[in-house]
Design a protein around this motif. Sequence first.
Motif, PDB file in Angstrom:
ATOM      1  N   TYR A 287       0.838  -1.201   0.000  1.00 19.38           N
ATOM      2  CA  TYR A 287       0.000   0.000   0.000  1.00 19.38           C
ATOM      3  C   TYR A 287       0.871   1.249   0.000  1.00 19.38           C
ATOM      4  O   TYR A 287       0.552   2.252  -0.662  1.00 19.38           O
ATOM      5  CB  TYR A 287      -0.913  -0.006   1.210  1.00 19.38           C
ATOM      6  CG  TYR A 287      -1.814   1.208   1.315  1.00 19.38           C
ATOM      7  CD1 TYR A 287      -3.099   1.187   0.771  1.00 19.38           C
ATOM      8  CD2 TYR A 287      -1.384   2.369   1.954  1.00 19.38           C
ATOM      9  CE1 TYR A 287      -3.924   2.298   0.855  1.00 19.38           C
ATOM     10  CE2 TYR A 287      -2.205   3.480   2.040  1.00 19.38           C
ATOM     11  CZ  TYR A 287      -3.477   3.450   1.497  1.00 19.38           C
ATOM     12  OH  TYR A 287      -4.290   4.556   1.570  1.00 19.38           O
TER      13      TYR A 287
ATOM     14  N   THR B 166      -6.465  -3.037  -2.930  1.00 23.90           N
ATOM     15  CA  THR B 166      -7.829  -2.994  -2.404  1.00 23.90           C
ATOM     16  C   THR B 166      -8.336  -4.378  -2.041  1.00 23.90           C
ATOM     17  O   THR B 166      -8.995  -4.564  -1.006  1.00 23.90           O
ATOM     18  CB  THR B 166      -8.773  -2.361  -3.444  1.00 23.90           C
ATOM     19  OG1 THR B 166      -8.292  -1.064  -3.785  1.00 23.90           O
ATOM     20  CG2 THR B 166     -10.182  -2.260  -2.889  1.00 23.90           C
TER      21      THR B 166
ATOM     22  N   ILE C 215      -6.982  -0.461   6.445  1.00 21.93           N
ATOM     23  CA  ILE C 215      -7.012   0.521   5.367  1.00 21.93           C
ATOM     24  C   ILE C 215      -7.358   1.906   5.902  1.00 21.93           C
ATOM     25  O   ILE C 215      -6.778   2.917   5.472  1.00 21.93           O
ATOM     26  CB  ILE C 215      -8.018   0.095   4.283  1.00 21.93           C
ATOM     27  CG1 ILE C 215      -7.522  -1.169   3.571  1.00 21.93           C
ATOM     28  CG2 ILE C 215      -8.221   1.214   3.271  1.00 21.93           C
ATOM     29  CD1 ILE C 215      -6.181  -1.000   2.873  1.00 21.93           C
TER      30      ILE C 215
ATOM     31  N   LYS D  53      -4.814   5.059   5.428  1.00 19.91           N
ATOM     32  CA  LYS D  53      -5.233   6.314   4.802  1.00 19.91           C
ATOM     33  C   LYS D  53      -5.039   7.489   5.761  1.00 19.91           C
ATOM     34  O   LYS D  53      -4.612   8.579   5.348  1.00 19.91           O
ATOM     35  CB  LYS D  53      -6.695   6.222   4.373  1.00 19.91           C
ATOM     36  CG  LYS D  53      -6.939   5.299   3.189  1.00 19.91           C
ATOM     37  CD  LYS D  53      -8.410   5.270   2.801  1.00 19.91           C
ATOM     38  CE  LYS D  53      -8.630   4.400   1.580  1.00 19.91           C
ATOM     39  NZ  LYS D  53     -10.064   4.330   1.184  1.00 19.91           N
ATOM     40  N   GLN D  54      -5.323   7.261   7.023  1.00 20.27           N
ATOM     41  CA  GLN D  54      -5.132   8.307   8.018  1.00 20.27           C
ATOM     42  C   GLN D  54      -3.660   8.688   8.131  1.00 20.27           C
ATOM     43  O   GLN D  54      -3.305   9.865   8.290  1.00 20.27           O
ATOM     44  CB  GLN D  54      -5.652   7.840   9.372  1.00 20.27           C
ATOM     45  CG  GLN D  54      -5.505   8.864  10.488  1.00 20.27           C
ATOM     46  CD  GLN D  54      -5.905   8.308  11.833  1.00 20.27           C
ATOM     47  OE1 GLN D  54      -6.116   7.096  11.974  1.00 20.27           O
ATOM     48  NE2 GLN D  54      -6.015   9.160  12.817  1.00 20.27           N
TER      49      GLN D  54
ATOM     50  N   GLU E  48      -1.436   8.800   5.900  1.00 21.41           N
ATOM     51  CA  GLU E  48      -0.975   9.646   4.794  1.00 21.41           C
ATOM     52  C   GLU E  48      -1.197  11.135   5.064  1.00 21.41           C
ATOM     53  O   GLU E  48      -0.579  11.984   4.435  1.00 21.41           O
ATOM     54  CB  GLU E  48      -1.691   9.252   3.501  1.00 21.41           C
ATOM     55  CG  GLU E  48      -1.327   7.872   3.010  1.00 21.41           C
ATOM     56  CD  GLU E  48      -2.081   7.508   1.742  1.00 21.41           C
ATOM     57  OE1 GLU E  48      -1.439   6.976   0.816  1.00 21.41           O
ATOM     58  OE2 GLU E  48      -3.287   7.781   1.676  1.00 21.41           O
ATOM     59  N   SER E  49      -2.073  11.450   5.985  1.00 22.33           N
ATOM     60  CA  SER E  49      -2.412  12.845   6.237  1.00 22.33           C
ATOM     61  C   SER E  49      -1.678  13.441   7.436  1.00 22.33           C
ATOM     62  O   SER E  49      -1.893  14.609   7.762  1.00 22.33           O
ATOM     63  CB  SER E  49      -3.929  12.989   6.457  1.00 22.33           C
ATOM     64  OG  SER E  49      -4.322  12.298   7.638  1.00 22.33           O
TER      65      SER E  49
END
Length: 291
Positions: free
Chosen positions: A161, A195, A272, A276-277, A279-280
């Motif tokens: 990922y 995914t 996931i 995703k969190q 990355e911020s």
Amino acid sequence: MVDINLSEAEKRYIIDGVKLGIRADGRGPLDYRELELETGVLDTANGSARVRLHRTDILVTVKMELEPPLPGRPNHGKLLFFVNCSANAAPEFEGRGGEELASRLSSVLERLYSDANAFNTAGLVVVPGKYVKAFYVDVEVLECGGNLFDVVSLGVKSALYATRTPRITITGEDGGELEFTLSDNPYDVDRLDVTNAPILITHLRISEGITIVDPTIEEEQCAPVSVVVGVAPNATICAVHLLGPGTIGPHTLKKALKGSAVLGAEIHARLIAKLKQEESIPDRRIRGFLG
């Protein structure tokens, strides 16, 4: 797996506790311990992840190379797995002791990702029939303290990922050889689609009809067999692998598969969401996503 010395009384204490629904560390049969997960831990790799679960610690790195396709697969890229059980991970791994376990882990990972529904290698073609992207996934077992297969599967999916590769452009041809340009823009990158990539859920058979997930190294010494279940994000069972010399009955196996499907889908969603969190946030670190 790694052997530790437990007395018969200690084993009986662990087994009897599980039968009563209380494990030695207070968890229920389907409870996971808290994991620590970091991605982007190595600048020298296209992707990387480190996962720690109590005394189990693994590092996964992903590197990409441009290579000719495999014979008979001109329009497919490559995804290759290599596992090394460090001699420091456990005394049993000194010399050639860890090779059998490493080979078994590699085989399970290859089986998990061989299905096009799990990972589509057709999207890795640069020049059909001539050049494809080959991704080398290296798993280093730094410490082995129980539930290794599950931890490795989470680390592999996280590292894939987090993988970024510079965008490749064909700029011309010189003497019959194609010329490529790699983008130097850090934001102009290609990513892998994980995914539908599966993870593993290990059920340790304590007695007929009773299994537990996320076994500790002590619990692993109390049972003769485990069933390792590959679970896709949509709760589909995609692989089943037995570990150990024991047997498991149809009823116990059916119960383990049903529990794995539900638990696997939940873990996928949490993983996931946390990736995703990550990355911020500036330090690109997540911890305890099952806690």
